[in-house]
Design an enzyme around this catalytic site. Sequence first.
Site, PDB file in Angstrom:
ATOM      1  N   GLU A   8       8.619  30.752 -40.828  1.00  0.00           N
ATOM      2  CA  GLU A   8       8.231  30.142 -39.550  1.00  0.00           C
ATOM      3  C   GLU A   8       8.698  30.998 -38.385  1.00  0.00           C
ATOM      4  O   GLU A   8       9.350  32.018 -38.569  1.00  0.00           O
ATOM      5  CB  GLU A   8       8.824  28.732 -39.444  1.00  0.00           C
ATOM      6  CG  GLU A   8      10.326  28.684 -39.534  1.00  0.00           C
ATOM      7  CD  GLU A   8      10.884  27.272 -39.667  1.00  0.00           C
ATOM      8  OE1 GLU A   8      10.102  26.308 -39.633  1.00  0.00           O
ATOM      9  OE2 GLU A   8      12.111  27.144 -39.812  1.00  0.00           O
TER      10      GLU A   8
ATOM     11  N   ASP B 178      15.913  27.467 -30.723  1.00  0.00           N
ATOM     12  CA  ASP B 178      14.594  28.097 -30.822  1.00  0.00           C
ATOM     13  C   ASP B 178      14.287  29.014 -29.639  1.00  0.00           C
ATOM     14  O   ASP B 178      13.253  28.870 -28.980  1.00  0.00           O
ATOM     15  CB  ASP B 178      13.501  27.022 -30.930  1.00  0.00           C
ATOM     16  CG  ASP B 178      13.732  26.044 -32.050  1.00  0.00           C
ATOM     17  OD1 ASP B 178      14.350  26.424 -33.050  1.00  0.00           O
ATOM     18  OD2 ASP B 178      13.290  24.885 -31.932  1.00  0.00           O
TER      19      ASP B 178
END
Length: 554
Positions: free
Chosen positions: A210, A38
């Site tokens: 997302e 991430d």
Amino acid sequence: MNVRARLLIFLAATLIVSQSAIAQTTITNPILQGFYPDPSVLRVGDDYYLINSTFSYFPGLPVFHSKDLKNWKQIGNVISRPSQMNFLENRMTRGLFAPAIEHHNGVYYVTCTLIDRGGNFVVTATNPAGPWSDPTYLPQVKGIDPSLFFDGDKAYIIYNNDAPENKPLYPGHRTLRMYEFDPVQLKVVGEEKILVNGGVDLSKKPVWIEAPHILRKNNWYYLYAAEGGTSVNHSEVVLRSESVWGPYVPYEKNPILTQRHLPEDRKNSITSTGHAQLVEGPDGNTYAIFLAVRPYRGNYYNTGRETFIAPVSWIDGWPVINPDHAEVQYKYWVGYKEVKQMDARPQSGAFDYTITFEKELDPALLFLRTIDSSAFKLGKANGLTLKLKPETCMELGHPAFVGKRQQHLNCTADIEVKFEANSADEKAGLTIFQDEHHFYYICKSLDAGKPVVQLYRSTKENTMELINQAVVGKGNLMLRIVAEGEWYSCYYAEKTNDWKLLKDKLDGTFLSTQVADSFIGCVFGMYATSSGAATTNVASFKFLRYSGSDNLNK
């Protein structure tokens, strides 16, 4: 030929050679090997800062600095104090999800999600190395993956949330939403608006839109995000609008990054690409920093989701990642000079180093869920001394555990431990740890009153099963775990370089993200426990030595 002509030819040749030398700067993927998922990247002047998710490890959210997008040095951690938060009673795969870093008017901002606890929050600092503030939680911002976008004097927070009216049309139906944001008071302003419903094309039932970011370029607002879930169907998509509030129109050639269409059996594959952020490089070109994985035998991988880079081309006004190749490459050549980091541990390619514990802990070392400075000490004579605790790494507390990431598929981790057990409950050694129910542990202990080296495998019942053991003498013991793709082997030595095999061909798929059903990667941990019994015993670890080398050439 006159002198002036010769001089011009010489200068031109020098310029060509110089440009050729600059253009041969090579960036090797992954730029951060091992469990660094991430990624979020930020450019401030000539400096780059990058942060990653850490889930329930402590300290949380490492901060890296670079001048060239190639050489990265960890300069701190965003969550570095137990007073900011802890992750006690959380499984290792919970905790901190998907941070994003931004900068405005001399202030650095990190937004993130604390799963199962306070939800979305923001922290600030005037120096990215820290210290960072205590978190300010944002109760109106539901869902996950918040990021900030500054547009002049205005700021906005964009995030993933539930389907409209919390009525999903199918599993994985999500939305991207936005509020205006007050960067001084650290709170939302006005009303929430849905920017994207479902994904690029709702009729195709897209899942898990997302990790959104907004970029302004040439009077367009580009909203880009991950889609497809963070496994083999992962991708990156982009939409744009003339207004920050939309409506956002998708790029007709989406996705702008994915590997899901490629053959599964291709050599040295890179998969699961997505969760990208775009940044301007030192050469003025755009680059994407994103997560991906390096699997073995299908979709097994133990090193977790890692941080990769690829060039971006602007095609007909749209950003396209890795446009010249179907596959993400292990090496890219860039048109600017490399800038190495002083005293930085290597993060990419083949490398080895030894961590000692004389004065301070390396910022990359990890504890489980929180840190207790009274439970360990550092020193030149004994290194890292851990107090044995009754807690085990199979529980949801804070055991005596200090680890570093496995950063290669093929690597070796060694420790030297000074420890004498007082009972069979007391153990100290080295673990290769995926989560509470998936690890191997080679340790020194007692059996029938004799010192032994033992090898354990965890079970789902919060117990350990003994695989093998051997009698050893008193005194320091060296322990080694070797990873070879899908296999692990464990060794011990009572004398320097006199290694004895305790067990080879341990099943590495047992430690994979796929088997564990988790978001994290493997960690080599120095670990000591009294297995539920009270004790005052300690174990000292003189060093942690790591060496790794993978074939990163396609």
